[in-house]
Design a protein around this motif. Structure first.
Motif, PDB file in Angstrom:
ATOM      1  N   PHE A 111       0.827  -1.220   0.000  1.00  0.00           N
ATOM      2  CA  PHE A 111       0.000   0.000   0.000  1.00  0.00           C
ATOM      3  C   PHE A 111       0.858   1.265   0.000  1.00  0.00           C
ATOM      4  N   ASP A 112       0.234   2.334  -0.504  1.00  0.00           N
ATOM      5  CA  ASP A 112       0.869   3.662  -0.458  1.00  0.00           C
ATOM      6  C   ASP A 112       0.381   4.471   0.742  1.00  0.00           C
ATOM      7  N   ARG A 113      -0.837   4.205   1.183  1.00  0.00           N
ATOM      8  CA  ARG A 113      -1.402   4.924   2.333  1.00  0.00           C
ATOM      9  C   ARG A 113      -2.218   3.959   3.191  1.00  0.00           C
ATOM     10  N   LEU A 114      -2.070   4.111   4.520  1.00  0.00           N
ATOM     11  CA  LEU A 114      -2.924   3.405   5.479  1.00  0.00           C
ATOM     12  C   LEU A 114      -3.590   4.463   6.338  1.00  0.00           C
ATOM     13  N   CYS A 116      -6.494   5.060   9.860  1.00  0.00           N
ATOM     14  CA  CYS A 116      -7.408   4.567  10.903  1.00  0.00           C
ATOM     15  C   CYS A 116      -8.182   5.778  11.404  1.00  0.00           C
ATOM     16  N   VAL A 117      -9.487   5.647  11.545  1.00  0.00           N
ATOM     17  CA  VAL A 117     -10.276   6.741  12.132  1.00  0.00           C
ATOM     18  C   VAL A 117     -10.987   6.184  13.361  1.00  0.00           C
ATOM     19  N   ASN A 118     -10.710   6.801  14.499  1.00  0.00           N
ATOM     20  CA  ASN A 118     -11.355   6.403  15.760  1.00  0.00           C
ATOM     21  C   ASN A 118     -11.280   4.904  16.008  1.00  0.00           C
ATOM     22  N   ALA A 119     -10.175   4.305  15.663  1.00  0.00           N
ATOM     23  CA  ALA A 119     -10.053   2.850  15.805  1.00  0.00           C
ATOM     24  C   ALA A 119      -8.839   2.425  16.634  1.00  0.00           C
ATOM     25  N   LEU A 120      -7.772   3.230  16.608  1.00  0.00           N
ATOM     26  CA  LEU A 120      -6.505   2.803  17.222  1.00  0.00           C
ATOM     27  C   LEU A 120      -6.657   2.416  18.700  1.00  0.00           C
ATOM     28  N   HIS A 121      -7.532   3.127  19.421  1.00  0.00           N
ATOM     29  CA  HIS A 121      -7.664   2.865  20.859  1.00  0.00           C
ATOM     30  C   HIS A 121      -8.300   1.503  21.141  1.00  0.00           C
ATOM     31  N   HIS A 122      -8.817   0.855  20.100  1.00  0.00           N
ATOM     32  CA  HIS A 122      -9.388  -0.487  20.284  1.00  0.00           C
ATOM     33  C   HIS A 122      -8.358  -1.596  20.040  1.00  0.00           C
ATOM     34  N   PHE A 123      -7.247  -1.258  19.402  1.00  0.00           N
ATOM     35  CA  PHE A 123      -6.305  -2.313  19.033  1.00  0.00           C
ATOM     36  C   PHE A 123      -5.624  -2.859  20.290  1.00  0.00           C
ATOM     37  N   SER A 124      -5.408  -4.174  20.315  1.00  0.00           N
ATOM     38  CA  SER A 124      -4.851  -4.785  21.523  1.00  0.00           C
ATOM     39  C   SER A 124      -3.347  -4.534  21.639  1.00  0.00           C
ATOM     40  N   ASP A 125      -2.661  -4.321  20.509  1.00  0.00           N
ATOM     41  CA  ASP A 125      -1.211  -4.113  20.555  1.00  0.00           C
ATOM     42  C   ASP A 125      -0.844  -3.048  19.507  1.00  0.00           C
ATOM     43  N   ARG A 126      -0.808  -1.805  19.973  1.00  0.00           N
ATOM     44  CA  ARG A 126      -0.595  -0.675  19.081  1.00  0.00           C
ATOM     45  C   ARG A 126       0.779  -0.729  18.397  1.00  0.00           C
ATOM     46  N   GLU A 127       1.795  -1.068  19.178  1.00  0.00           N
ATOM     47  CA  GLU A 127       3.151  -1.064  18.619  1.00  0.00           C
ATOM     48  C   GLU A 127       3.303  -2.138  17.552  1.00  0.00           C
ATOM     49  N   ARG A 128       2.635  -3.279  17.774  1.00  0.00           N
ATOM     50  CA  ARG A 128       2.675  -4.338  16.759  1.00  0.00           C
ATOM     51  C   ARG A 128       1.966  -3.856  15.483  1.00  0.00           C
ATOM     52  N   PHE A 129       0.864  -3.160  15.669  1.00  0.00           N
ATOM     53  CA  PHE A 129       0.166  -2.615  14.499  1.00  0.00           C
ATOM     54  C   PHE A 129       1.073  -1.649  13.740  1.00  0.00           C
ATOM     55  N   PHE A 130       1.779  -0.770  14.450  1.00  0.00           N
ATOM     56  CA  PHE A 130       2.645   0.191  13.753  1.00  0.00           C
ATOM     57  C   PHE A 130       3.736  -0.539  12.956  1.00  0.00           C
ATOM     58  N   ARG A 131       4.240  -1.650  13.515  1.00  0.00           N
ATOM     59  CA  ARG A 131       5.260  -2.416  12.762  1.00  0.00           C
ATOM     60  C   ARG A 131       4.632  -3.047  11.525  1.00  0.00           C
ATOM     61  N   GLU A 132       3.400  -3.563  11.706  1.00  0.00           N
ATOM     62  CA  GLU A 132       2.684  -4.143  10.570  1.00  0.00           C
ATOM     63  C   GLU A 132       2.410  -3.085   9.496  1.00  0.00           C
ATOM     64  N   ALA A 133       2.011  -1.902   9.949  1.00  0.00           N
ATOM     65  CA  ALA A 133       1.730  -0.814   9.005  1.00  0.00           C
ATOM     66  C   ALA A 133       2.995  -0.490   8.203  1.00  0.00           C
ATOM     67  N   HIS A 134       4.122  -0.413   8.915  1.00  0.00           N
ATOM     68  CA  HIS A 134       5.395  -0.110   8.250  1.00  0.00           C
ATOM     69  C   HIS A 134       5.725  -1.208   7.227  1.00  0.00           C
ATOM     70  N   ARG A 135       5.457  -2.434   7.581  1.00  0.00           N
ATOM     71  CA  ARG A 135       5.758  -3.573   6.701  1.00  0.00           C
ATOM     72  C   ARG A 135       4.955  -3.523   5.397  1.00  0.00           C
ATOM     73  N   VAL A 136       3.645  -3.200   5.495  1.00  0.00           N
ATOM     74  CA  VAL A 136       2.818  -3.273   4.285  1.00  0.00           C
ATOM     75  C   VAL A 136       2.868  -1.992   3.446  1.00  0.00           C
ATOM     76  N   LEU A 137       3.538  -0.950   3.976  1.00  0.00           N
ATOM     77  CA  LEU A 137       3.646   0.292   3.194  1.00  0.00           C
ATOM     78  C   LEU A 137       4.821   0.224   2.211  1.00  0.00           C
ATOM     79  N   ARG A 138       4.647   0.879   1.074  1.00  0.00           N
ATOM     80  CA  ARG A 138       5.703   0.961   0.066  1.00  0.00           C
ATOM     81  C   ARG A 138       6.616   2.151   0.381  1.00  0.00           C
ATOM     82  N   PRO A 139       7.784   2.225  -0.224  1.00  0.00           N
ATOM     83  CA  PRO A 139       8.640   3.409  -0.045  1.00  0.00           C
ATOM     84  C   PRO A 139       7.859   4.674  -0.391  1.00  0.00           C
ATOM     85  N   GLY A 140       7.987   5.693   0.440  1.00  0.00           N
ATOM     86  CA  GLY A 140       7.252   6.953   0.215  1.00  0.00           C
ATOM     87  C   GLY A 140       5.845   6.926   0.783  1.00  0.00           C
TER      88      GLY A 140
END
Ligand SMILES: C[S@@+](CC[C@H](N)C(=O)[O-])C[C@H]1O[C@@H](n2cnc3c(N)ncnc32)[C@H](O)[C@@H]1O
Length: 267
Positions: A111-114, A116-140
């Protein structure tokens, strides 16, 4: 029940969830999202209309619908099946999957963009999500998350005033935006920023709020997570306060004045 253990069951409120969008416009959220999707981003990012975009925690698809036409490929993930069913109807153009933020069912650099709207506070592991987000994003690519920061101390809200448990529950569920920025940097995002995206202001009499179904467990997750007893106690506090105001010749007004912040990380 301890505040830390509260999990919102969106399956039970999916049919009433979208009522909030008839009450508030969320113009600031819409503008922040549109600008984020159109922003040039870092080197290597294609033109906006050629991009792939993912909403994490897409709920009933309200924002997927809003961003239709802003990208060539739009996708959403959502763990609640009833919420996802609604998203399928609201955003037939989007590729949807039942999944959680902590384990994104996509290959690296998809993906080029990810967002979340009013959702992050529900995630059980925020830091893991941020790593996942970084993984699925393309350069830029970039991630934007929009939500409250109750730690900023700038919000006035009848929900916090009359449903006393909600203030502490929120201070545990939401991280200060400066903490989010630090976590994004640790997850590998090279440039991180945050800004005020929206301010929700509404004043309504308690009688109107009852009649409009706003004092309802589905209205906001702050009320959904309460026990039946906690919710009933809050309702009773509102009724009593209204009786007091009426005896004095007035009527109880319920005030909402809170801010939504966007935090953005670029790769
Ligand atoms: C307040 S709703 C927001 C929905 C939508 N983004 C909107 O703004 O209308 C929060 C959503 O996050 C979803 N959610 C909860 N835990 C999640 C997780 N671990 N991963 C992804 N989504 C999650 C919920 O099921 C719910 O649909």
């Amino acid at each position: 029940m301890s505040a830390a253990a509260r999990v919102v069951d969106y399956d039970t409120i999916a049919d009433r969830y979208d009522r909030r969008y008839a009450l508030y416009r969320y113009d600031g959220v819409r503008e922040a999202l549109t600008n984020f999707l159109a922003a040039s981003g870092g080197g290597g990012s294609p033109a906006a209309e050629g991009r792939a975009v993912l909403e994490v925690g897409c709920g009933t698809g309200h924002w997927l619908q809003a961003v239709a036409g802003c990208a060539s490929f739009v996708a959403g993930i959502e763990p609640s099946r009833p919420m996802l069913g609604r998203a399928r109807r609201a955003a037939p153009h989007a590729r949807l999957a039942q999944a959680c933020a902590e384990s994104l069912p996509w290959r690296d650099a998809s993906f080029d963009r990810l967002f979340c709207v009013n959702a992050l506070h529900h995630f059980s592991d925020r830091e893991r999500f941020f790593r996942e987000a970084h993984r699925v994003l393309r350069p830029g690519g970039g991630l934007m998350t929009i939500g409250k920061d109750p730690h900023a101390g700038r919000d006035e809200w009848w929900v916090y005033d009359y449903f006393e448990e909600t203030r502490e529950i929120d201070s545990r569920r939401f991280a200060p935006v400066r903490v989010l920025r630090g976590e994004l940097a640790l997850a590998g995002f090279a440039w991180v920023e945050s800004f005020e995206a929206d301010r929700i202001e509404a004043v309504r009499s308690a009688a109107d709020a009852f009649a409009a179904g706003i004092i309802d467990r589905s209205f906001t997750s702050q009320l959904t997570v309460l026990t039946d007893e906690e919710f009933s106690r809050g309702v009773e506090r509102i009724r009593q306060a209204d009786v007091g105001r009426r005896a004095a010749g007035g009527a109880l007004q319920l005030v909402a004045d809170f801010h939504l912040y966007a935090t953005v990380g670029w790769i």
